[in-house]
Design a protein around this motif. Structure first.
Motif, short mmCIF file in Angstrom:
data_model
loop_
_atom_site.label_atom_id
_atom_site.label_comp_id
_atom_site.label_asym_id
_atom_site.label_seq_id
_atom_site.Cartn_x
_atom_site.Cartn_y
_atom_site.Cartn_z
N ALA A 107 -5.78 9.84 10.00
CA ALA A 107 -4.51 10.05 10.71
C ALA A 107 -3.37 9.88 9.71
CB ALA A 107 -4.36 9.05 11.84
N ASP A 108 -2.22 10.48 9.99
CA ASP A 108 -1.10 10.28 9.07
C ASP A 108 -0.47 8.91 9.30
OD1 ASP A 108 0.02 10.97 11.44
OD2 ASP A 108 1.44 12.43 10.63
N VAL A 109 0.25 8.43 8.31
CA VAL A 109 0.76 7.07 8.29
C VAL A 109 2.27 7.14 8.05
CG1 VAL A 109 0.77 4.96 6.89
CG2 VAL A 109 -1.41 6.05 7.48
N ALA A 110 3.04 6.50 8.93
CA ALA A 110 4.50 6.55 8.81
C ALA A 110 5.01 5.58 7.75
CB ALA A 110 5.15 6.24 10.15
N GLN A 111 4.40 4.40 7.67
CA GLN A 111 4.84 3.38 6.72
C GLN A 111 3.70 3.07 5.74
OE1 GLN A 111 7.91 2.31 6.62
NE2 GLN A 111 8.64 3.16 8.57
N PRO A 112 3.57 3.85 4.68
CA PRO A 112 2.42 3.64 3.79
C PRO A 112 2.53 2.37 2.96
CG PRO A 112 3.87 5.34 2.91
CD PRO A 112 4.43 4.95 4.25
N THR A 113 1.39 1.76 2.69
CA THR A 113 1.34 0.59 1.81
C THR A 113 1.27 1.07 0.36
OG1 THR A 113 -1.07 0.58 1.78
CG2 THR A 113 -0.01 -0.65 3.57
N PRO A 114 1.53 0.17 -0.59
CA PRO A 114 1.35 0.55 -2.00
C PRO A 114 -0.07 1.03 -2.29
CG PRO A 114 2.63 -1.46 -1.86
CD PRO A 114 2.17 -1.15 -0.46
N ALA A 115 -1.08 0.42 -1.67
CA ALA A 115 -2.46 0.85 -1.91
C ALA A 115 -2.66 2.29 -1.44
CB ALA A 115 -3.44 -0.08 -1.20
N GLN A 116 -2.05 2.64 -0.33
CA GLN A 116 -2.16 4.01 0.17
C GLN A 116 -1.41 4.98 -0.73
OE1 GLN A 116 -0.82 3.10 4.20
NE2 GLN A 116 -2.91 3.22 4.98
N CYS A 117 -0.25 4.55 -1.25
CA CYS A 117 0.50 5.39 -2.19
C CYS A 117 -0.32 5.62 -3.46
CB CYS A 117 1.84 4.73 -2.55
SG CYS A 117 3.00 4.73 -1.17
N ARG A 118 -1.00 4.57 -3.90
CA ARG A 118 -1.85 4.70 -5.08
C ARG A 118 -2.95 5.74 -4.85
NH1 ARG A 118 -3.52 2.12 -9.83
NH2 ARG A 118 -5.62 2.91 -10.17
N ALA A 119 -3.57 5.67 -3.67
CA ALA A 119 -4.65 6.62 -3.34
C ALA A 119 -4.11 8.05 -3.29
CB ALA A 119 -5.29 6.23 -2.00
N VAL A 120 -2.90 8.23 -2.77
CA VAL A 120 -2.29 9.56 -2.73
C VAL A 120 -2.07 10.08 -4.15
CG1 VAL A 120 -0.17 10.82 -2.14
CG2 VAL A 120 -1.23 9.29 -0.46
N GLY A 121 -1.59 9.20 -5.03
CA GLY A 121 -1.36 9.60 -6.42
C GLY A 121 -2.64 10.01 -7.11
N GLU A 122 -3.70 9.22 -6.90
CA GLU A 122 -5.01 9.54 -7.48
C GLU A 122 -5.49 10.91 -7.04
OE1 GLU A 122 -7.19 5.26 -7.35
OE2 GLU A 122 -8.46 6.99 -6.86
N MET A 123 -5.43 11.14 -5.70
CA MET A 123 -5.96 12.39 -5.16
C MET A 123 -5.10 13.57 -5.60
SD MET A 123 -8.59 13.47 -3.39
CE MET A 123 -9.23 12.22 -2.27
N LEU A 124 -3.80 13.35 -5.73
CA LEU A 124 -2.93 14.44 -6.17
C LEU A 124 -3.30 14.85 -7.60
CD1 LEU A 124 -0.56 16.33 -5.62
CD2 LEU A 124 0.99 14.54 -6.44
N ALA A 125 -3.55 13.86 -8.46
CA ALA A 125 -3.96 14.18 -9.83
C ALA A 125 -5.29 14.95 -9.81
CB ALA A 125 -4.11 12.90 -10.64
N GLN A 126 -6.20 14.52 -8.94
CA GLN A 126 -7.49 15.20 -8.85
C GLN A 126 -7.34 16.62 -8.34
OE1 GLN A 126 -9.34 12.10 -6.63
NE2 GLN A 126 -10.20 11.14 -8.45
N MET A 127 -6.41 16.80 -7.42
CA MET A 127 -6.12 18.16 -6.94
C MET A 127 -5.60 19.01 -8.10
SD MET A 127 -3.27 19.53 -4.26
CE MET A 127 -2.63 21.02 -5.00
N HIS A 128 -4.71 18.44 -8.91
CA HIS A 128 -4.17 19.20 -10.05
C HIS A 128 -5.27 19.56 -11.05
CE1 HIS A 128 0.18 17.59 -9.30
NE2 HIS A 128 -0.18 18.53 -8.45
#
Lengths: 312, 312
Positions: A107-128
């Motif tokens: 589900a989407d998250v309105a107030q992300p934690t730093p750990a969730q932001c980190r996971a988003v960054g990781e996956m974005l790099a992997q997408m690239h």
């Protein structure tokens, strides 16, 4: 609110004959999404999401759907489109271009934690990284040329200070070239509502319909401007640093990218400020959007123009 | 028993850099499978199965892995191979060709119910339909030429009655041509241990390493000879009828296929009788197989030669 096009059980059963997905068990409209109509489709094989495209044309879909298929095949978390018996990902249903994709469990998250932001960054790099072998090409329809033109259209409607800021920033961005930076496939709209999470795990990036070929760093700046933004339109240091550190754990930024980073944050803020101004002053007739506040990205842009450190 | 090749956590972590699958969390050897070495690989993205091929060569893998990818993309339940950053599905690890595929959630079933047989038939038909757009080609290495040659090799080792039956059946099959029947991609080894089930739902067909292009009806006969076979080597009417009805709910057999069906059941029994005779009399040196009883398929063949009705 967002089932604009109705599909009956019989229509769906008939259309499903194009696929090897077994028998239709259930069909449920999904009450989220702004631009398209979505349904949950349960067959004897499993659960899928049906999307009926309200604006995109059938011939525009292959870039996005083959991209999602490519990324899913490389283990990037995103919906995997299902091919039909003619080996196509999309065809007409109820008068609209339509496709089926695998159903993700987060589900989407309105107030992300730093750990969730980190996971988003990781996956974005992997997408690239995974995008590097994708053969499709699509120019960014919302690049510098678009924002310059759109800025001229909205200027007369704006207050003096805002118009001056916009003019100045467009000029400033025009005076910089980023062509030397690493480029590739970008999501271009990786806001909080376009990522499904399961705790700290990314269930999937969704809504690839702004994806295109552009500067990778620009995609990262778009993500930071949303994921790390707090309710006062400030960028939260901890979340921004977490997203960047996650990204760099998979793809290290070059020194040229680091140098360009403060400007890129401004470019990413500018792009969404301009599109929201356009939506506000020139709403598309018949398009069911709820207008988002352009002031958010005006504020973000202002902060970036003053900010000295950028979590790198 | 079946981890022939050991992979360390460090080796795996290093090899995973080829992929965009995140960080390695866990690596567990799988104690089933006869021919290859398998591990469960858990990364920050999810759970995968690593296969190290003990016999197949790297250059032999693309047919099987692109086939599985094609079928998974069409919604046929099977493991989806993950592509690496060079867009390949397989590369060397610990001296063996290796690949990663998605992890399925079911288990194999020793005593299938009619409902499970029906589900197997349905999915097999869907596999045949989805295979129609697969561009790869692979001749069946265990076709009529192979069984004729192999029968000659095993004859001297057999008792007189069995040798006579084998000779007669090979001659009988040789006198019939099936080239006019619908052909395409077949699994060619869809035994009970190659299907994972979750209740009555097919979680996935696995072990596609005998897959090839051949007569579709032959694949169906192989499946019926195993799924409907009871402990007395008889074909259970209810299970056979259920599998066939499931198959025909997705793909109706032609009248020519129906006519050929009794012969095809015999051909499918012959193929496994011969391969088990070969494994018994000429075990491959260094190959870790447990020899299966050829008598099972000799008995099945005998029954098919007498049987008048064939659940169609």
């Amino acid at each position: 609110m967002s089932v604009y096009t109705t599909v009956s059980h019989d229509q769906m059963q008939e259309w499903l004959k194009r696929y090897t997905l077994g028998q239709l068990l259930d069909l449920q409209g999904i009450a989220s999404g702004i631009t398209n109509t979505n349904y949950f489709v349960t067959t004897t094989h499993g659960r899928y999401v049906l999307t009926l495209f309200e604006a995109l044309k059938l011939q525009e879909l292959p870039y996005y759907l083959t991209l999602m298929s490519h990324l899913a095949r490389h283990g990037v978390a995103c919906p995997a489109p299902v091919a039909d018996n003619t080996d196509q990902f999309a065809s007409m249903l109820a008068g609209k271009p339509a496709c089926l994709v695998s159903c993700l469990d987060g589900a989407d998250v309105a107030q992300p934690t730093p750990a969730q932001c980190r996971a988003v960054g990781e996956m974005l790099a992997q997408m690239h990284i995974a995008g590097a072998t994708f053969p499709g090409k699509m120019a960014n329809p919302r690049g510098p040329r678009w924002w310059s033109e759109t800025a001229r259209q909205v200027h007369p409607h704006m207050d003096e200070d805002s118009a001056a800021l916009l003019r100045e920033e467009v000029q400033f961005q025009d005076s910089h070239r980023f062509d030397h930076l690493p480029s590739g496939v970008i999501h271009a709209d990786l806001f909080r509502d376009n990522v499904l999470l399961n705790g700290d795990r990314i269930a999937g990036f969704i809504d690839f319909y702004y994806a295109c070929n552009d500067i990778l760093l620009y995609d990262l700046a778009i993500a930071v401007n949303d994921w790390a933004r707090n309710d006062e339109h400030n960028i939260d240091d901890e979340r921004a640093a977490a997203l960047l550190s996650g990204y760099q754990s998979e793809r290290k930024l070059t020194s040229e990218e680091k140098k360009a980073w403060p400007l890129m944050l401004r470019a990413a803020a500018l792009r969404f400020w301009v599109s929201r101004l356009q939506d506000m002053y020139f709403p598309m007739s018949g398009e069911m959007t709820y207008t988002k506040d352009p002031g958010v990205f005006q504020a973000v842009l202002k902060r970036h123009r003053l900010q000295q450190h950028h979590w790198l």
